[in-house]
Scaffold this active site. Structure first.
Site, mmCIF file in Angstrom:
data_model
loop_
_atom_site.group_PDB
_atom_site.id
_atom_site.type_symbol
_atom_site.label_atom_id
_atom_site.label_comp_id
_atom_site.label_asym_id
_atom_site.label_seq_id
_atom_site.Cartn_x
_atom_site.Cartn_y
_atom_site.Cartn_z
ATOM 1 N N MET A 100 0.853 -1.196 0.000
ATOM 2 C CA MET A 100 0.000 0.000 0.000
ATOM 3 C C MET A 100 0.888 1.245 0.000
ATOM 4 S SD MET A 100 -3.461 -0.935 1.998
ATOM 5 C CE MET A 100 -2.934 -0.571 3.648
ATOM 6 N N ASN A 151 4.085 3.862 0.946
ATOM 7 C CA ASN A 151 4.750 4.379 2.144
ATOM 8 C C ASN A 151 5.812 3.359 2.599
ATOM 9 O OD1 ASN A 151 4.406 5.090 5.528
ATOM 10 N ND2 ASN A 151 4.932 6.626 4.027
ATOM 11 N N LEU A 152 6.681 3.066 1.672
ATOM 12 C CA LEU A 152 7.590 1.931 1.833
ATOM 13 C C LEU A 152 8.629 2.176 2.921
ATOM 14 C CD1 LEU A 152 8.147 1.131 -1.946
ATOM 15 C CD2 LEU A 152 6.386 0.238 -0.385
ATOM 16 N N HIS A 153 8.859 1.141 3.730
ATOM 17 C CA HIS A 153 9.932 1.172 4.729
ATOM 18 C C HIS A 153 10.846 -0.035 4.468
ATOM 19 C CE1 HIS A 153 7.540 -1.913 6.660
ATOM 20 N NE2 HIS A 153 6.519 -1.087 6.812
ATOM 21 N N HIS A 197 9.314 -3.441 3.554
ATOM 22 C CA HIS A 197 8.913 -3.647 2.156
ATOM 23 C C HIS A 197 10.144 -3.901 1.274
ATOM 24 C CE1 HIS A 197 5.560 -0.894 3.592
ATOM 25 N NE2 HIS A 197 4.890 -1.902 3.114
ATOM 26 N N ASP A 209 1.818 -9.321 9.476
ATOM 27 C CA ASP A 209 0.367 -9.471 9.308
ATOM 28 C C ASP A 209 0.071 -10.964 9.196
ATOM 29 O OD1 ASP A 209 -0.482 -6.568 8.916
ATOM 30 O OD2 ASP A 209 1.160 -6.774 7.505
ATOM 31 N N SER A 221 6.276 -0.803 10.592
ATOM 32 C CA SER A 221 4.926 -0.620 10.055
ATOM 33 C C SER A 221 4.749 0.845 9.686
ATOM 34 C CB SER A 221 3.901 -0.987 11.134
ATOM 35 O OG SER A 221 2.630 -0.482 10.777
ATOM 36 N N SER A 222 4.001 1.070 8.612
ATOM 37 C CA SER A 222 3.734 2.452 8.217
ATOM 38 C C SER A 222 2.963 3.184 9.314
ATOM 39 C CB SER A 222 2.920 2.485 6.925
ATOM 40 O OG SER A 222 3.626 1.829 5.911
ATOM 41 N N ARG A 223 2.211 2.436 10.090
ATOM 42 C CA ARG A 223 1.383 3.086 11.114
ATOM 43 C C ARG A 223 2.177 3.469 12.366
ATOM 44 N NH1 ARG A 223 -2.974 -0.656 8.992
ATOM 45 N NH2 ARG A 223 -4.558 0.730 8.123
#
Ligand code: PAF
Length: 282
Positions: free
Chosen positions: A30, A32-34, A37, A152, A187-189
């Site tokens: 989705m 917003n790569l970190h 990813h 996940d 996590s992007s969050r």
């Protein structure tokens, strides 16, 4: 690196790749790569000739009231990172391309046995949205392999099940969770955490590891371990949704030797999820 946003164009590109008998890997994201990813990309580059990364913030997997509108969208920076890694093709469709049936999604994919438990209980419809979009991406790209992070964990099981049950000829790779130095799962969050919450956040992983250690040492009273862990999280300011020791394949009560401890807990505005695998030896 090619970037395409239309299915038709993507299929034309991939037809050429297939004609030259290259294997294709898919990395659905989705955006917003970190580093998590990027590690997925690097892993499939070792195993396939042509790597497709998709960037699509999938509306159907967000539940009413969740962060769909505010979910971080950083496509330009993402494309730069993927280009540096020499990714072959990035697919950046818009919603109409993926959901031609518009707002009125008419065809859906569900994995009923995993749909309404744990994350599915707290995010009703979430896994239906994930299973539907991932099936669409599989049909669009038709990869030989696809990779997903183990953070996940329930999502990974949903995907394993849908591939098996729908007889899709795709090998699914589950990749180890990438962590920050202090153990927090990437996590992007995580960017929703305040500075003090960020300091507190690794406690979730620490507690899951403590339970794993206790089980490895022979602890059998899983309910007690779960209750104590939930209590500790609450004491530290988390708002746990669930923390459960379960069978690693079915997420049911632990009957097999391979277990997984899964948890979701809110800390401030961030919903953190994590899991730790553990084996019993009796
Ligand atoms: O894990 C994610 O980022 C998403 O759930 C996925 C698999 C890309 C589907 O939208």
């Amino acid at each position: 690196m090619q970037q395409v946003s239309k299915i038709k164009r993507l299929r034309e590109q991939l037809a050429d790749v297939r004609r030259s008998e290259k294997t294709i890997a898919l990395v659905p994201t989705m955006g917003n790569l970190h580093d998590g990813h990027l590690s997925l990309v690097k892993q499939v580059q070792e195993r396939a000739d042509f790597v497709v990364v998709t960037i699509f913030v999938n509306p159907t997997q967000f539940v009413e009231g969740e962060d769909f509108d505010s979910y971080p969208r950083t496509v330009d920076a993402d494309l730069k990172q993927l280009d540096l890694l020499n990714v072959d093709l990035v697919f950046t469709p818009d919603s109409n391309e993926i959901y031609p049936e518009a707002n009125n999604v008419t065809t859906e994919v569900t994995v009923p046995e995993l749909d309404a438990i744990y994350c599915g209980q707290f995010r009703p419809g979430h896994f239906k949205g994930v299973a539907t979009v991932v099936t669409k991406l599989f049909n669009i790209v038709q990869p030989d392999i696809a990779i997903f992070g183990k953070k996940d964990y329930q999502q990974l099981l949903v995907i394993h099940n849908l591939v098996k049950n729908l007889c899709l000829p795709i090998e699914i790779i589950g990749s180890e969770t990438m962590r920050e130095e202090d153990g927090l799962a990437m996590s992007s969050r995580n960017q929703y955490l305040s500075e003090s919450e960020r300091e507190q956040a690794p406690l979730l992983y620490k507690i899951l590891n403590e339970i794993a250690l206790n089980i490895e040492k022979g602890a059998k009273n899983y309910e007690k371990l779960e209750k104590e862990a939930i209590f500790s999280l609450k004491q530290a300011g988390f708002r746990p949704e669930y923390l459960k020791i379960c069978d690693s394949e079915t997420l049911k009560s632990p009957i097999e030797r391979e277990l997984v401890i899964i948890a979701a807990a809110w800390l401030g505005k961030a919903r953190l999820i994590d899991n730790v695998a553990v084996q019993t030896y009796d």
